[in-house]
Each structure stands twice: as C-alpha cells, then as structure tokens.
Design a protein around this motif. Sequence first.
Motif, PDB file in Angstrom:
ATOM      1  N   ASN A 165      37.181  40.640  36.464  1.00 41.92           N
ATOM      2  CA  ASN A 165      36.380  41.857  36.629  1.00 41.92           C
ATOM      3  C   ASN A 165      36.033  42.156  38.082  1.00 41.92           C
ATOM      4  O   ASN A 165      35.488  43.217  38.376  1.00 41.92           O
ATOM      5  N   PHE A 166      36.311  41.219  38.970  1.00 42.08           N
ATOM      6  CA  PHE A 166      36.039  41.477  40.389  1.00 42.08           C
ATOM      7  C   PHE A 166      37.319  41.864  41.133  1.00 42.08           C
ATOM      8  O   PHE A 166      37.287  42.022  42.353  1.00 42.08           O
ATOM      9  N   LEU A 167      38.431  42.002  40.432  1.00 42.52           N
ATOM     10  CA  LEU A 167      39.685  42.379  41.101  1.00 42.52           C
ATOM     11  C   LEU A 167      39.669  43.867  41.450  1.00 42.52           C
ATOM     12  O   LEU A 167      39.270  44.705  40.640  1.00 42.52           O
ATOM     13  N   GLY A 168      40.164  44.180  42.646  1.00 42.69           N
ATOM     14  CA  GLY A 168      40.219  45.568  43.082  1.00 42.69           C
ATOM     15  C   GLY A 168      41.512  46.243  42.651  1.00 42.69           C
ATOM     16  O   GLY A 168      42.307  45.696  41.873  1.00 42.69           O
ATOM     17  N   ALA A 169      41.715  47.453  43.199  1.00 47.21           N
ATOM     18  CA  ALA A 169      42.835  48.282  42.747  1.00 47.21           C
ATOM     19  C   ALA A 169      44.155  47.895  43.396  1.00 47.21           C
ATOM     20  O   ALA A 169      45.224  48.203  42.865  1.00 47.21           O
ATOM     21  N   ASP A 170      44.122  47.208  44.536  1.00 46.60           N
ATOM     22  CA  ASP A 170      45.371  46.990  45.275  1.00 46.60           C
ATOM     23  C   ASP A 170      45.856  45.545  45.194  1.00 46.60           C
ATOM     24  O   ASP A 170      46.516  45.058  46.096  1.00 46.60           O
ATOM     25  N   GLU A 171      45.473  44.859  44.117  1.00 44.86           N
ATOM     26  CA  GLU A 171      45.852  43.455  44.007  1.00 44.86           C
ATOM     27  C   GLU A 171      47.297  43.300  43.543  1.00 44.86           C
ATOM     28  O   GLU A 171      47.808  44.116  42.779  1.00 44.86           O
ATOM     29  N   HIS A 172      47.918  42.217  43.963  1.00 48.91           N
ATOM     30  CA  HIS A 172      49.236  41.862  43.437  1.00 48.91           C
ATOM     31  C   HIS A 172      49.071  41.486  41.961  1.00 48.91           C
ATOM     32  O   HIS A 172      48.083  40.828  41.601  1.00 48.91           O
ATOM     33  N   PRO A 173      50.027  41.910  41.102  1.00 46.59           N
ATOM     34  CA  PRO A 173      49.898  41.587  39.665  1.00 46.59           C
ATOM     35  C   PRO A 173      49.733  40.081  39.397  1.00 46.59           C
ATOM     36  O   PRO A 173      49.127  39.697  38.387  1.00 46.59           O
ATOM     37  N   ASP A 174      50.198  39.237  40.300  1.00 47.59           N
ATOM     38  CA  ASP A 174      50.035  37.784  40.097  1.00 47.59           C
ATOM     39  C   ASP A 174      48.575  37.362  40.031  1.00 47.59           C
ATOM     40  O   ASP A 174      48.241  36.304  39.505  1.00 47.59           O
ATOM     41  N   ARG A 175      47.714  38.214  40.582  1.00 42.69           N
ATOM     42  CA  ARG A 175      46.302  37.819  40.585  1.00 42.69           C
ATOM     43  C   ARG A 175      45.697  37.872  39.182  1.00 42.69           C
ATOM     44  O   ARG A 175      44.715  37.199  38.894  1.00 42.69           O
ATOM     45  N   VAL A 176      46.294  38.666  38.306  1.00 42.28           N
ATOM     46  CA  VAL A 176      45.797  38.687  36.920  1.00 42.28           C
ATOM     47  C   VAL A 176      46.107  37.324  36.284  1.00 42.28           C
ATOM     48  O   VAL A 176      45.245  36.711  35.644  1.00 42.28           O
ATOM     49  N   ARG A 177      47.304  36.842  36.529  1.00 46.32           N
ATOM     50  CA  ARG A 177      47.646  35.512  36.022  1.00 46.32           C
ATOM     51  C   ARG A 177      46.722  34.464  36.651  1.00 46.32           C
ATOM     52  O   ARG A 177      46.264  33.539  35.998  1.00 46.32           O
ATOM     53  N   GLU A 178      46.446  34.644  37.945  1.00 49.50           N
ATOM     54  CA  GLU A 178      45.563  33.707  38.650  1.00 49.50           C
ATOM     55  C   GLU A 178      44.179  33.667  37.992  1.00 49.50           C
ATOM     56  O   GLU A 178      43.515  32.631  37.981  1.00 49.50           O
ATOM     57  N   ALA A 179      43.751  34.802  37.452  1.00 52.78           N
ATOM     58  CA  ALA A 179      42.427  34.852  36.824  1.00 52.78           C
ATOM     59  C   ALA A 179      42.358  33.958  35.576  1.00 52.78           C
ATOM     60  O   ALA A 179      41.270  33.558  35.168  1.00 52.78           O
ATOM     61  N   TYR A 180      43.486  33.683  34.987  1.00 57.71           N
ATOM     62  CA  TYR A 180      43.480  32.951  33.719  1.00 57.71           C
ATOM     63  C   TYR A 180      44.062  31.546  33.808  1.00 57.71           C
ATOM     64  O   TYR A 180      43.703  30.686  33.026  1.00 57.71           O
TER      65      TYR A 180
END
Length: 473
Positions: free
Chosen positions: A425-440
Amino acid sequence: MTSTTAAFGQPSDPPTVVGIAGFRGRLIHAGHAEYDHARAVWNGAVDRRPRLIARCIGAADVVAAVRFARDHDLEIAIRGGGHNVAGTAVCDGGIVLDLSAMRGVRVDPVGRRAWVQGGALWGDVDHEAQAHGLATTGGIVSHTGVAGLTLGGGVGWLMRKHGLTVDNLLAADVVTADGTRLRASEHEHPDLFWALRGGGGNFGVVTSFEFRLHPVGPTVLSGPILWDASDVGEVLRFYRDFVRDAPDELGTVVRFGTAPPLPDIPRDLHWRPVVMVGSCYAGPIEAGEKRLRPLRAFRKPLLDLVGPTPYVDFQGAIDSTVVHGWNYYWKSTHLPQLRDDLLDVLAGHAFSCSSPRSYVAMFHLKGAVSRMAEGATAFGNRQASHAITLDAVWRPGEDFGERDTAWSRAFFAALGRFREGVYVNFLGADEHPDRVREAYGDSVYKRLVDVKTTYDPDNVFHHNQNIRPAPKA
Ligand SMILES: Cc1cc2nc3c(=O)[nH]c(=O)nc-3n(C[C@H](O)[C@H](O)[C@H](O)COP(=O)(O)OP(=O)(O)OC[C@H]3O[C@@H](n4cnc5c(N)ncnc54)[C@H](O)[C@@H]3O)c2cc1C
C-alpha cells in the motif's frame, strides 16, 4: 434504464444520457458539473479522466457496473477512499466503480464485531466503534479508506497488540470479475479470503467487511514528542533501544520533517525541522505513563504532547498535514533491525528535502504482526522491524516537485542494502512491477497468482498493484 454503448464517446464529449441496467446509484461523466470533483483522488498529482464514474449505493449496483464494464470492454478502476498515492482508484478512459457513497458502519458491541461498507473511511469506523469503547487496527489518518488499506494489510497504532487490519478481518462480501457475489471467510472460499488479506484489489470488489473489535480507550495515552533535527542521530539510537523491548501495547511512528502548524504546537516551532516520535499506548494510562517515561525524559525534548487523549481525536490528529489535492510522491521499503549504519543513512538523508511539507514516516512493526506465521495471510515480510515511507509533498503551484522527488529516490537508493520487502500500500505509481512480488516474497506471490487465476483469469481487476493471472494454456 437500459444498458447502452451510445453513452461512451470521449471523456470531453458533451453530456450524454447514460444508463446501466439495474444500477440505482449516480452515473457521472465529463459533461457533469461534479465530474472534476468526482475524478479527483487524494494525490493531486494524479489527473485521469475516466469515461464514466459509477457511484454505487449498494452491492447490486457494483454487480451491474462490473457486468456493464465487461460487456463494453471498459477498463475498471475501483475507488474506496481514493487515498492510494499511486492513484489506482481512477483510470483514464474506463469506468470507475466508486464506492464513496457506501460508508455505512454497524457495530455489535456484545459480539465485538463491525460490518463496514466498501467505501467507508477509518474515521467512520472509529466514530461508531469508539461509541462502545471498541476499535480495530486502522490507519493513522482518519480520511484514509478502509477498503484499500485493509486489502493491502493495514498498519496502524494498534497493530503490535491486535495485529494488522487483515488479522482482524473475519469475512468480506465480494463481487468477482464475472459479477458473482461471494462471501469469503475462513469457511467460505477460504482461498479467496486468504488472498484478500494482503493481496489488494486484485480479486474482486469488496462491498462489505466484517471486523473483529477490541476494547480500546476510549481515552488512550498518546501524542508526539519533538526533538530538534540536530539531535536526530542520538534520538534514533535511543529510540531503537527503547522500542526493542517495548510491550505490544506501545505503537510508535517516527516522523522526520518540519513541525506542522497544528493547534497544539506552539507557533515558534512551526516549520522547524524536528524528529518526532508519535506514541499510542493501547492499555491502562498509568502503565503507559510508566513505559513512556524514559523516552519523554531523553535529552529534554522541544515539546512533549503525550497525554490522555480520546482515541478518536488522536486518530484524526494529523489529518490536516496530508491534505487532499496536494501533490505527493512516495518511495517505501520495509527495514530490518535498526543497526547503527542504517540509522546513519536515515539521519543523513531525512532532512535534505526542500519542501517544508515533505516528510518521512517510519512505523514500528513487530509484536503481534510478527507472531502471525509468514504466509498465514497474504501480507508479506512479517518479520520486518519497520516500514518507512519517504514522502515528497508539494502544493499545486509550488516548484518543490522535481527536487523532492529526486530526494525521495536518492534516499531510497541509499537504503538499498537494508531493504527487506515493502508494504504494497505504500508503493507509488512509477514502481517496477517486480516490487509487487517484493511486497509478498516468492511463495506468497505464487499462491496469489493461483488465486488470481481462479477468480479473475482475464485480469479484469488490473488497475492496481497488479498480480497477473497465469497465462492461459
Ligand atoms: C495520508 C495517508 C496515510 C496513510 N496511512 C496509512 C496507515 O496508517 N496504514 C496503512 O496501512 N496504510 C496507510 N496508507 C496507505 C493506504 O493503505 C493506501 O493508500 C490505501 O490504498 C488506501 O485505501 P483507499 O480505499 O483510500 O484507496 P483507493 O485509492 O480508493 O483504492 C486503492 C486501491 O485499493 C483497491 N480497492 C479500493 N477499494 C476497494 C474495494 N471496495 N474493493 C476492492 N478493492 C478496492 C483498488 O485496487 C484500488 O485501486 C496511507 C495513505 C495515505 C495517503
């Protein structure tokens, strides 16, 4: 009303009669006087023009709008509180399923349960629950939406004692991608229920949440302590040792920035760079007084506002420091234990932003958050020690945007070797899609992909921190 494609020209087209079969709420498009207000989200830097905003007044409206969107091949964005910094609640050219008119909250004080509609804000929940001396973990700003916050996990003052918001979620009513209404709980669609507890808005539109409540306050020992920014190194080291053995009752958030012009802060301190430790003790006042004494005595603070405060008031205390319509850019990461070299990076970067409104917030996790097994819900990285957000803030017309966006990015880069996952929920709009995986983390992410593939194989709900379904065979 009937379903019609004639409703959809360009967003700038003149008003057209729009109808969705079975929809009783309000349909807003570019021709309406309220269009600009209805498409605005909390982050003023987000400027998107949907073709249609479907302001739902009940779950049946959500079903009708999802079916309509699919029939007309329209991209869907889901709006709860509209607070997400990435602005995912609004899309360009598609349809916004806007739940902002669905803010009902019902509390059962005996069973200690709350039923909360999908467009409610945390202020709505606290208001109703605190009338009975009850609360559950919510966000630290009362105008944040319940839905987006809950679906990402939910961190707040009470989490170390009562768990994340998702740890208090008992059930959710969901409209899935094909317009089916489901109830998800431990016993009904348990795979979906697991995924909803951290996996974001990827699996359906939640029209209602059922939460467990706990006795809290209604008066709690809470408030901030402020030290001059020049003391940041020493304050951080003291804070690190102080929270290491803190009881679960004590929630703390460290804020680096200027002292905001709040009524309780003397005028001569306004805009002065300070390190601020906010505390909320979710237990007896006297026990909190005893626990907080060493922190309050450290190095003679500039200001100590800790005192018995109604929990509802404390929950709204910083609302006016993060105003709707200002521009925001965030970077964020979870952090491991606060070693000296990490504290040096924090102290070295925290005060080098330009805008007096930019700030850094660092939430102390651990406690009940980390006692829940990794993978028990879809919230990742439960062992992290802190979650930090590096928040560039500038008002419309101010020219801090570029400089402080660069500051946030450079600060984030400097934290590189300490990074340990991130709160989705703290990820911004310009993040690399890998950061979603990083969140989990890999194993939770893989399980989320499986649930996504079951409930939304066409990725209808993709205007979010997206978990893509498995490719079709
Ligand atoms: C000032 C500020 C303070 C914050 N403080 C905290 C905090 O203390 N703790 C914390 O955990 N987080 C905090 N956050 C982050 C917050 O959790 C996210 O911004 C969250 O997305 C807000 O939820 P919302 O409903 O307002 O979001 P929206 O912008 O409305 O929606 C964001 C996304 O959530 C999903 N979503 C929203 N509603 C629904 C629904 N009904 N059904 C299905 N999906 C839905 C959609 O994918 C949507 O794109 C804060 C954010 C801000 C801006």
